[in-house]
Scaffold this motif. Structure first.
Motif, mmCIF file in Angstrom:
data_model
loop_
_atom_site.group_PDB
_atom_site.id
_atom_site.type_symbol
_atom_site.label_atom_id
_atom_site.label_comp_id
_atom_site.label_asym_id
_atom_site.label_seq_id
_atom_site.Cartn_x
_atom_site.Cartn_y
_atom_site.Cartn_z
ATOM 1 N N UNK A 198 0.847 -1.213 0.000
ATOM 2 C CA UNK A 198 0.000 0.000 0.000
ATOM 3 C C UNK A 198 0.874 1.252 0.000
ATOM 4 N N UNK A 199 1.863 1.246 0.882
ATOM 5 C CA UNK A 199 2.746 2.395 1.058
ATOM 6 C C UNK A 199 3.548 2.675 -0.216
ATOM 7 N N UNK A 200 4.029 1.601 -0.821
ATOM 8 C CA UNK A 200 4.813 1.718 -2.055
ATOM 9 C C UNK A 200 3.956 2.382 -3.154
ATOM 10 N N UNK A 201 2.728 1.894 -3.295
ATOM 11 C CA UNK A 201 1.840 2.441 -4.332
ATOM 12 C C UNK A 201 1.550 3.923 -4.059
ATOM 13 N N UNK A 240 -0.704 -14.378 2.157
ATOM 14 C CA UNK A 240 -0.004 -13.147 1.787
ATOM 15 C C UNK A 240 -0.431 -12.711 0.379
ATOM 16 N N UNK A 241 -0.491 -13.669 -0.536
ATOM 17 C CA UNK A 241 -0.926 -13.343 -1.900
ATOM 18 C C UNK A 241 -2.353 -12.773 -1.865
ATOM 19 N N UNK A 242 -3.209 -13.337 -1.031
ATOM 20 C CA UNK A 242 -4.575 -12.809 -0.880
ATOM 21 C C UNK A 242 -4.548 -11.359 -0.400
ATOM 22 N N UNK A 243 -3.728 -11.069 0.612
ATOM 23 C CA UNK A 243 -3.623 -9.689 1.128
ATOM 24 C C UNK A 243 -3.081 -8.750 0.048
ATOM 25 N N UNK A 244 -2.110 -9.226 -0.736
ATOM 26 C CA UNK A 244 -1.530 -8.380 -1.790
ATOM 27 C C UNK A 244 -2.572 -8.085 -2.873
ATOM 28 N N UNK A 245 -3.414 -9.073 -3.186
ATOM 29 C CA UNK A 245 -4.488 -8.849 -4.160
ATOM 30 C C UNK A 245 -5.466 -7.797 -3.637
ATOM 31 N N UNK A 246 -5.772 -7.867 -2.342
ATOM 32 C CA UNK A 246 -6.679 -6.867 -1.755
ATOM 33 C C UNK A 246 -6.036 -5.480 -1.844
ATOM 34 N N UNK A 247 -4.723 -5.435 -1.612
ATOM 35 C CA UNK A 247 -4.019 -4.155 -1.705
ATOM 36 C C UNK A 247 -4.114 -3.587 -3.136
ATOM 37 N N UNK A 248 -3.939 -4.435 -4.132
ATOM 38 C CA UNK A 248 -4.063 -3.959 -5.524
ATOM 39 C C UNK A 248 -5.474 -3.440 -5.789
#
Ligand code: AHR
Length: 498
Positions: A262-265, A326-334
Motif C-alpha cells: 500500500x505504502x509503495x503504491x 499473503x498473496x490474498x492480502x496483496x491482491x486486496x491491496x491492488x
C-alpha cells in the motif's frame, strides 16, 4: 474478536482494469521449456504447447501476460527467436547463467497467448539494445505489410500483424544486476528515444517505463522523478516491482507485508503527481505493478546451481498455505488502488515462482497461491468499493497497528454480484465479521469460499496436489443487507452475494 466493514455502492475507489490479473512468463528456469512448451510431452499439442498447463492457465482468466523477461530480456535478441526453429542459435543467457536454445520466441508466444485467452505485454531490451532495435521489433510485430520487418513476419507464416498493444521499456534498469544497468538520466533518455520511434511506428501502442526494482532500492524516488522528467508525455504507465519473503519465519510480520505494498503504491503515485504538477501536465500517470509475488523459498537452492544448463529448475518456490494468505492480502491491496494501478502481473505463471507447477514429462498442478489469485480474477471484476473497516490490531517486530482483518468489496454491475474478499491475519483466533451493505438492499448469498489449513506450512505437490484447496462451506449468513460470517484463523474468504 469482532471486525466490521461498511461499503456503499456509490463510494467507489475505481473501475478495476481487467489487466490487474495479469501474469508473467520469462525465459527463465522451466517457465517456457518444460512449463508451457514441451514437445513430446503426452499432453502437448503439435506445436508443443502443454494442454494440461493451458487448462490450468485458462481457469485463471488471465487477460495479459508479460514476456520474455525479466532480467533475461536485457541481453535478449528477439531476432534469435524468429524464423525456422531448426536454424535458431543457442546463446548464453548471462542474466540467469543458462543456455537459451531459442526454440520458442515471439511468434510461438503470441500463439500460446491466444490459446490461453490472453494478450501479450512485450518487454523490449534496453540493456544491450536501444531505439533502433525497439522500432524494428514493433515493425515486425505490428506493421501490416510492405516493409522489411513486417514482410519478414509474413514470410515466417504470420500474415496478420500481432497487434501487441502494451510494451515495457526495458526491465529493472535501476538494478546493478541488470545487463546494461543505467543511471536514471541515462535510462530516461534512452527510454524517451525508444518511446518516440516505437509510437511513430505504431501510434496505437501503450508504453510502460521502468520504475524501481523494489521499494528499498537506494535510488528509489529520485529514479522515478528523473525517469518521468524525461518520459512523462511519452508513456502511459510507470512500473513497480516487489517480492515478499518470510526468511525469519515470522508469520505475523509476513502477513502484514501488504501494508508495505500500500505504502509503495502511495509513494509512487505521489511522485507521478509531483512530476505532473511540475510539468503542468493534464495527463495522469497510471501504474503497472508488473512483478509481484512471494519469493524466497528457492533462494538457497538457486545459489548452488551449475551454470550453462538448458532450462534447469530455477526459482521453484513451493508455496505454503501462509504464502497463499499473503498473496490474498496483496491482491486486496491492488484492489484498494484500482484507481491508479491499471495493470499488475503475478510473477510468474509456470514453475518459476508460480501458481502452476509441472514435472518434465509428468503432471501439472496448482500451488496454494493459485486459489486466491483465481478467486480474485474470477470475482474481482467491476468497481472496488471504499472499505470502512473496524478491526482489532496487532504489532509485530517491524510494524504497529496491523489490522487482523484485511478486506475489500467489489461490485460487478454487469452481473449484479457483490464479492467480499477477506483475510483473517490472526494466527490463533477466528474473527466474527459483519459487513453492512446498506445501499444494496436485500441480498442473497451465492457462496462463501474458504482457503484454510491447520498447518500453515502445508503445500501442494505432485504426490499430493489437493492438500491445500478451497472449500465452499463458509458459514456466511445474510440478514437483509448485511452479512455475518465467522472467518477462521489464518484464512482467505470469498463471500459472494447478489
Ligand atoms: O521474476 C524474477 C526476476 O525478478 C525478474 O527476472 C526480474 O525482473 C526480477 O528481479
Amino acid at each position: 474478536l469482532q471486525a466490521t466493514m461498511i461499503v456503499d455502492k456509490d463510494f467507489t475507489i475505481g473501475k478495476i482494469d481487467d489487466r490487474l490479473y495479469g501474469s508473467f512468463i520469462e525465459h527463465l528456469g522451466r517457465a517456457v521449456y518444460g512449463g508451457i512448451y514441451e514437445p513430446g510431452h503426452p499432453a502437448a499439442d503439435k506445436q508443443g504447447f502443454r494442454q494440461d498447463v493451458l487448462e490450468l492457465v485458462r481457469k485463471l482468466r488471465i487477460p495479459i501476460v508479460r514476456y520474455p523477461g525479466g532480467n533475461f530480456v536485457s541481453g535478449y535478441d528477439w531476432k534469435d527467436g524468429i524464423g525456422p526453429i531448426g536454424e535458431r542459435p543457442s546463446k548464453l543467457d548471462l542474466a540467469w547463467r543458462t543456455v537459451e536454445p531459442n526454440q520458442f520466441g515471439m511468434n510461438e508466444f503470441v500463439e500460446w497467448s491466444t490459446a490461453a485467452g490472453s494478450d501479450v505485454m512485450w518487454a523490449i531490451n534496453l540493456g544491450t539494445q536501444g531505439a533502433d532495435d525497439a522500432r524494428q521489433v514493433v515493425e515486425y510485430a505490428n506493421h501490416p505489410s510492405g516493409s522489411y520487418w513486417s514482410d519478414l513476419r509474413i514470410r515466417h507464416g504470420y500474415k496478420n500483424p500481432h497487434r501487441i498493444k502494451t510494451w515495457c521499456l526495458g526491465n529493472e534498469m535501476d538494478g546493478p544486476w541488470q545487463i546494461g544497468h543505467k543511471t536514471a538520466a541515462e535510462y530516461g533518455r534512452v527510454a524517451l528515444e525508444a518511446a518516440k520511434v516505437m509510437k511513430w511506428t505504431d501510434p496505437s501502442i501503450e508504453l510502460v517505463a521502468c520504475g524501481s526494482s523494489f521499494l528499498n532500492m537506494p535510488t528509489f524516488a529520485d529514479w522515478e522523478a528523473t525517469v518521468l522528467d524525461h518520459t512523462y508525455e511519452h508513456v502511459e504507465y510507470l512500473s513497480l516491482h516487489q517480492y515478499y519473503g518470510n526468511h525469519e519465519n515470522d508469520t505475523a510480520t509476513f502477513l502484514a507485508r501488504s501494508l508495505q505494498m500500500d505504502e509503495f503504491i502511495h509513494s509512487v503515485a505521489a511522485i507521478c503527481d509531483y512530476v505532473k504538477a511540475k510539468k503542468r501536465s493534464k495527463k495522469r500517470m497510471y501504474l503497472s505493478f508488473d512483478e509481484w509475488n512471494v519469493w524466497f523459498h528457492s533462494n538457497a537452492a538457486d545459489n548452488k546451481l551449475e551454470p550453462w544448463q538448458i532450462a534447469p529448475p530455477q526459482l521453484e518456490d513451493v508455496y505454503t498455505m501462509e504464502d497463499a494468505l499473503v498473496v490474498g492480502c496483496l491482491l486486496i491491496s491492488l484492489l484498494k488502488h484500482a484507481d491508479r494501478v491499471k495493470m499488475a502481473c503475478l510473477a510468474q505463471l509456470v514453475n518459476v515462482i508460480a501458481p502452476i507447477m509441472t514435472q518434465n514429462g509428468g503432471a501439472a498442478w496448482a500451488q496454494t497461491i493459485y486459489y486466491p489469485f483465481m478467486h480474485a480474477s474470477l470475482y474481482g471484476r467491476g468497481h472496488s468499493l471504499v472499505p470502512l473497516v473496524q478491526s482489532p490490531k496487532y504489532d509485530t517486530k517491524e510494524m504497529t497497528d496491523v489490522p487482523y482483518l484485511e478486506s475489500i468489496a467489489v461490485h460487478n454491475e454487469e452481473n449484479g454480484e457483490i464479492t467480499i474478499f477477506a483475510v483473517n491475519r490472526h494466527l490463533d483466533e477466528a474473527l466474527s465479521f459483519k459487513a453492512d451493505l446498506r445501499s444494496f438492499g436485500d441480498c442473497t448469498l451465492i457462496e462463501h469460499l474458504v482457503l484454510e489449513n491447520a498447518d500453515l506450512k502445508a503445500v501442494n505437490t505432485a504426490a499430493q496436489p489437493g492438500r491445500v484447496q478451497p472449500h465452499n462451506h463458509g458459514n456466511a449468513a445474510i440478514g437483509g443487507s448485511s452479512v455475518a460470517a465467522r472467518l477462521g484463523k489464518a484464512s482467505w474468504n470469498v463471500i459472494r452475494l447478489r
